[in-house]
Design an enzyme around this catalytic site. Sequence first.
Site, PDB file in Angstrom:
ATOM      1  N   GLY A   1      -5.750   4.790   9.312  1.00 11.71           N
ATOM      2  CA  GLY A   1      -4.573   3.941   9.531  1.00 11.71           C
ATOM      3  C   GLY A   1      -3.544   4.656  10.391  1.00 11.71           C
ATOM      4  O   GLY A   1      -2.961   4.073  11.317  1.00 11.71           O
TER       5      GLY A   1
ATOM      6  N   CYS B   1       1.292  -9.957  -4.654  1.00 11.67           N
ATOM      7  CA  CYS B   1       2.645  -9.566  -4.230  1.00 11.67           C
ATOM      8  C   CYS B   1       3.662 -10.620  -4.640  1.00 11.67           C
ATOM      9  O   CYS B   1       4.819 -10.321  -4.856  1.00 11.67           O
ATOM     10  CB  CYS B   1       2.662  -9.350  -2.726  1.00 11.67           C
ATOM     11  SG  CYS B   1       1.956 -10.731  -1.837  1.00 11.67           S
TER      12      CYS B   1
ATOM     13  N   GLU C   1       4.547  -6.787   5.371  1.00  7.93           N
ATOM     14  CA  GLU C   1       4.494  -7.680   4.199  1.00  7.93           C
ATOM     15  C   GLU C   1       4.298  -6.775   2.994  1.00  7.93           C
ATOM     16  O   GLU C   1       3.210  -6.236   2.800  1.00  7.93           O
ATOM     17  CB  GLU C   1       3.300  -8.647   4.303  1.00  7.93           C
ATOM     18  CG  GLU C   1       3.288  -9.543   5.514  1.00  7.93           C
ATOM     19  CD  GLU C   1       4.264 -10.702   5.381  1.00  7.93           C
ATOM     20  OE1 GLU C   1       4.849 -10.893   4.300  1.00  7.93           O
ATOM     21  OE2 GLU C   1       4.458 -11.402   6.388  1.00  7.93           O
TER      22      GLU C   1
END
Length: 471
Positions: A206, A278, A244
């Site tokens: 990442g 979430c 997000e």
Amino acid sequence: MNTYRHFHVDGQLRPSTGTNSITLVSPVTEQPVGELLSCSKADVDAAIASAHRCLPRWASSSIEQRERALRALQAAIVKRTDRIVESLVVEVGVPVWVGRSMQVPMPLANLDAIIEGLHQVTWEEQIRTSRVVREPVGVVAAITPWNYPLHQIVAKVAGAIGAGCPTVLKASEIAPGAAQLFMEAVAEADLPPGLVNMVWGGADVGEWLVADPRIDIVSFTGSGTVARRILASAAGSLKRVALELGGKSAALILDDADLDAAVPAIVRRCMNNSGQACVAQSRLLTPRHLQQEVADRITAALQEWTLGDPADDNTRLGPVASLRQFDGINHHIGAALDAGATLLAGGVGRAYGFERGYFIAPTVFTDVDRTMALGCEEVFGPVLAVMPYDGDEDGIDLANATPYGLSGAVWSANGTRAMNAARRMRTGQVILNGAPPNPASPFGGVGQSGFGRENGRFSIEAFLEFKSIQQ
Ligand code: NAD
């Protein structure tokens, strides 16, 4: 044992050349169920280069071509429904019922909304003397989590396809099966080589993506901790970032609400997917004089949330996804007990009747106040905090008393009263009286829940840039 040893570049599979191997562990048996071989930096380089080669071609594609691509992708995903659900059961402990009713239908509905969105975007307009056009931002890095893995991949990758952008996807290393099947669907949909590339790995992979100057935008869904690292790293090449993140969403019950409808619905929106959502409504805010009535109804509503084997069609609540989740959630439950919250159901440790597996009983505390960690920190597990308040003003103030702002709910017999409360909640979305989800509406947060919006046309607009041409 599933093994993931090939990454996707230029429309082809290539063996990963990394040296780091990640073992996938069953949340039910705690035994290995798969292995993933991380990509090397050279593999990541190849994926970014492949996306770049595709950029000019796809950036100039027509709306019709993009629509055809998205429809073909959707059809190919539908065909893989059973295998996607199976992989979620095995790798993440998602019950079959949750897989079939939510994990797959949600991204399919979002694809419909994104296709619709292609025709809603204002691609060009005249503003005074300027021709204002919306252009693809460039190459997208999509970094996604494990809890609704297919949904989060689709929200980003399909949006990028709609915007005219190639993607390099780094899906969660905890739920690779859904990502692998998504890439199979990409291959079947016959998209241009390099339009969707995927690399395997964890934080290191990442970070290579985020730091690379050839990536124009990072779209990330995950934790606040990782988001901070991504922002810092993206600053090096001043690239755009959309985040997000987590939440601590409040369901605000006003004193005229229909408790028979409200309480089971809030319990469902908290416990679904073992609370690993979430948008989980993990705080139930009740007028103080109704707390006992609410508690009684919660006890009744929990009857349907029995724990069980996720592979069983009748199971509503499975284990949590990993040992890290199991330990973290138990830490939160222990801290709530220490802080003096009243335990109504569940508790610390492995659920009664299970000898192994990451099974946590649905846990509910009452008398939680805003100073307790449980009242303001995300748990990401099957834990509901019931928080009493005194009067509407106090209720709204309590709803806003966390650093997050992702979702929320209001329950009232009076539509105007509910709407007024919703307008005053500092959050990206509010659900009135249990209204159904709308994938065409913008989804995203404020505060520590991040910034940026996705779903429907907003998934496309997330990857567009304005250009003004003065005439
Ligand atoms: P995470 O932040 O640990 O990981 C998310 C992704 O980031 C994974 O693919 C991971 O490999 C990658 N990653 C890890 N370190 C990285 C680094 N240094 N640089 C770049 N990438 C890195 O999150 P998770 O545990 O997978 O998911 C749980 C979290 O995600 C929760 O906080 C939850 O609230 C949040 N979440 C938010 C939404 C939303 O839409 N707002 C949806 C689902 C989950």
